[in-house]
Design a protein around this motif. Structure first.
Motif, mmCIF file in Angstrom:
data_model
loop_
_atom_site.group_PDB
_atom_site.id
_atom_site.type_symbol
_atom_site.label_atom_id
_atom_site.label_comp_id
_atom_site.label_asym_id
_atom_site.label_seq_id
_atom_site.Cartn_x
_atom_site.Cartn_y
_atom_site.Cartn_z
ATOM 1 N N PHE A 50 -6.399 -1.216 9.576
ATOM 2 C CA PHE A 50 -4.966 -1.374 9.351
ATOM 3 C C PHE A 50 -4.230 -0.038 9.328
ATOM 4 O O PHE A 50 -3.143 0.068 8.773
ATOM 5 C CB PHE A 50 -4.725 -2.107 8.028
ATOM 6 C CG PHE A 50 -5.020 -3.579 8.088
ATOM 7 C CD1 PHE A 50 -4.009 -4.486 8.301
ATOM 8 C CD2 PHE A 50 -6.320 -4.048 7.935
ATOM 9 C CE1 PHE A 50 -4.266 -5.847 8.347
ATOM 10 C CE2 PHE A 50 -6.602 -5.401 7.983
ATOM 11 C CZ PHE A 50 -5.577 -6.310 8.201
ATOM 12 N N THR A 70 -1.185 -6.029 0.335
ATOM 13 C CA THR A 70 -2.015 -4.823 0.468
ATOM 14 C C THR A 70 -3.236 -5.127 1.327
ATOM 15 O O THR A 70 -3.713 -6.262 1.384
ATOM 16 C CB THR A 70 -2.471 -4.307 -0.903
ATOM 17 O OG1 THR A 70 -3.332 -5.283 -1.520
ATOM 18 C CG2 THR A 70 -1.272 -4.031 -1.807
ATOM 19 N N VAL A 71 -3.746 -4.111 1.986
ATOM 20 C CA VAL A 71 -4.916 -4.254 2.846
ATOM 21 C C VAL A 71 -6.183 -4.306 1.988
ATOM 22 O O VAL A 71 -6.330 -3.483 1.076
ATOM 23 C CB VAL A 71 -4.997 -3.070 3.832
ATOM 24 C CG1 VAL A 71 -6.285 -3.130 4.635
ATOM 25 C CG2 VAL A 71 -3.786 -3.060 4.749
ATOM 26 N N ARG A 84 -9.525 -1.144 5.433
ATOM 27 C CA ARG A 84 -8.416 -0.195 5.533
ATOM 28 C C ARG A 84 -8.386 0.541 6.877
ATOM 29 O O ARG A 84 -7.303 0.858 7.384
ATOM 30 C CB ARG A 84 -8.462 0.801 4.372
ATOM 31 C CG ARG A 84 -9.723 1.638 4.302
ATOM 32 C CD ARG A 84 -9.846 2.339 2.954
ATOM 33 N NE ARG A 84 -11.004 3.219 2.891
ATOM 34 C CZ ARG A 84 -12.250 2.809 2.705
ATOM 35 N NH1 ARG A 84 -12.499 1.513 2.582
ATOM 36 N NH2 ARG A 84 -13.243 3.683 2.646
ATOM 37 N N ASP A 98 0.825 -1.200 0.000
ATOM 38 C CA ASP A 98 0.000 0.000 0.000
ATOM 39 C C ASP A 98 0.863 1.255 0.000
ATOM 40 O O ASP A 98 2.087 1.215 0.185
ATOM 41 C CB ASP A 98 -0.906 0.009 1.238
ATOM 42 C CG ASP A 98 -1.946 -1.091 1.200
ATOM 43 O OD1 ASP A 98 -2.781 -1.070 0.281
ATOM 44 O OD2 ASP A 98 -1.917 -1.972 2.085
ATOM 45 N N ARG A 143 -1.809 2.649 10.386
ATOM 46 C CA ARG A 143 -0.557 2.549 11.125
ATOM 47 C C ARG A 143 -0.587 3.454 12.351
ATOM 48 O O ARG A 143 -1.208 4.511 12.355
ATOM 49 C CB ARG A 143 0.621 2.951 10.234
ATOM 50 C CG ARG A 143 0.770 2.079 9.023
ATOM 51 C CD ARG A 143 2.026 2.410 8.240
ATOM 52 N NE ARG A 143 3.220 2.005 8.955
ATOM 53 C CZ ARG A 143 4.351 1.622 8.361
ATOM 54 N NH1 ARG A 143 4.415 1.588 7.044
ATOM 55 N NH2 ARG A 143 5.400 1.285 9.062
ATOM 56 N N ALA A 201 4.821 -5.293 6.176
ATOM 57 C CA ALA A 201 3.573 -5.394 5.429
ATOM 58 C C ALA A 201 3.261 -6.846 5.070
ATOM 59 O O ALA A 201 2.106 -7.293 5.170
ATOM 60 C CB ALA A 201 3.645 -4.537 4.164
ATOM 61 N N THR A 206 2.017 -8.604 8.393
ATOM 62 C CA THR A 206 0.769 -8.195 9.032
ATOM 63 C C THR A 206 -0.380 -7.948 8.061
ATOM 64 O O THR A 206 -1.515 -7.766 8.501
ATOM 65 C CB THR A 206 0.986 -6.910 9.857
ATOM 66 O OG1 THR A 206 1.325 -5.814 8.977
ATOM 67 C CG2 THR A 206 2.109 -7.102 10.876
ATOM 68 N N ARG A 207 -0.109 -7.944 6.775
ATOM 69 C CA ARG A 207 -1.156 -7.636 5.800
ATOM 70 C C ARG A 207 -1.311 -8.736 4.751
ATOM 71 O O ARG A 207 -1.839 -8.495 3.666
ATOM 72 C CB ARG A 207 -0.861 -6.303 5.115
ATOM 73 C CG ARG A 207 -0.850 -5.119 6.075
ATOM 74 C CD ARG A 207 -0.560 -3.812 5.378
ATOM 75 N NE ARG A 207 -0.762 -2.680 6.292
ATOM 76 C CZ ARG A 207 -0.634 -1.399 5.946
ATOM 77 N NH1 ARG A 207 -0.293 -1.083 4.689
ATOM 78 N NH2 ARG A 207 -0.835 -0.435 6.832
#
Length: 288
Positions: free
Chosen positions: A263, A254-255, A260, A192, A265, A206, A209-210
């Motif tokens: 996720f 990507t989320v 979104r 992303d 940050r 990323a 966690t994504r």
């Protein structure tokens, strides 16, 4: 040998970024903001780069071939961009040197697979992918990094700008465009816009966690790749028909657009350094 950075960068460009037969010195001239000066050679009817520190002139001997490893007999040639020694060619043309001219030389060269070498190799990879995505998906891919861990050719990180639910599918479409554009590319990591693609830690964060391996990894088997990757061979995978055929992998880190908000940050305020170092005259943004 002994050339300025603009010429080294221009020399790395290849199809599809530039068409076959394209004069890469035009790229060097564009980077310089002026043409590259050429001079006539002293022993052959050709031209050389005027600023070069060492120029080796010669003629290729017709019908003469020598083994690339004639001095070592090791079966290997030079270190290559993937990080392994390349196979020695058993029969290469021979150059008969007719002149060597020098201009206060300090010999500088590139030895693979060092960072300098693979970073130069990555420039046309990035340009090819970015240009193709700009045509196929205008404004969707904002940055491309041909990671040095892939020799500048095998691994790329792409930043995607999602704006609507349909963009979840456009991420993988962009990856397919990249794979179809640059045939040597093997692995793609899609991230992303809040990820720094030049920071490997951020990219791995990323991916950790994504991404879920069972839903976000796409494997495309049996695609042409590059013979210098030792894993791209029937000896490694008997299902491969020949050396230089590989499986290509898309890692969608990507989320999902609908998630979104979950996720976002963690955000931190900048620290005002002035109370801790008043004598340094440091500035601090007024709007922070």
């Amino acid at each position: 040998m002994g050339l300025d950075p603009a010429i080294n960068i221009g020399a790395t460009f290849e199809a599809p970024t530039t068409p076959y037969g394209y004069n890469e010195l035009a790229i060097a001239g564009g980077l310089r903001g002026g043409p590259v000066e050429l001079v006539d050679c002293v022993s052959v009817p050709q031209q050389s780069i005027a600023s070069a520190e060492v120029v080796i002139e010669g003629v290729i001997l017709p019908g003469r071939r020598e083994a690339e490893d004639q001095n070592t007999h090791s079966g290997h040639a030079m270190p290559e961009f993937p990080g392994y020694n390349g196979d020695a060619n058993p029969a290469l043309p021979v150059l008969k040197v007719t002149a060597i001219t020098r201009r206060n030389p300090i010999l500088q060269t590139l030895v693979g697979p060092g960072e300098e070498h693979v970073s130069l190799a990555g420039i046309p990879t990035e340009a090819s992918i970015y240009n193709a995505c700009a045509v196929a998906l205008p404004g969707f891919v904002s940055e491309v990094y041909a990671h040095s861990a892939g020799g500048g050719k095998f691994l790329a990180v792409m930043k995607c700008l999602k704006r609507k639910p349909l963009d979840d599918g456009r991420v993988r479409q962009a990856a397919l465009v990249a794979l179809g554009t640059y045939s040597e590319l093997k692995n793609l990591i899609m991230v992303d816009e809040d990820v720094d693609i030049f920071d490997t830690d951020d990219v791995l964060w990323a991916m950790t966690t994504r991404m879920q391996g069972d839903t976000d990894i796409v494997v495309i088997p049996g695609v042409s790749g590059h013979v210098l990757d030792p894993s791209q061979s029937p000896a490694y995978n008997p299902r491969l028909p020949a050396r230089g055929v590989t499986a290509k992998t898309i890692y969608d880190a990507t989320v999902p657009y609908r998630l979104r908000a979950e996720f976002a940050r963690a955000q931190f305020r900048d620290v005002d350094p002035r109370p801790f170092a008043p004598d340094l005259g440091l500035e601090y943004p007024a709007n922070t």
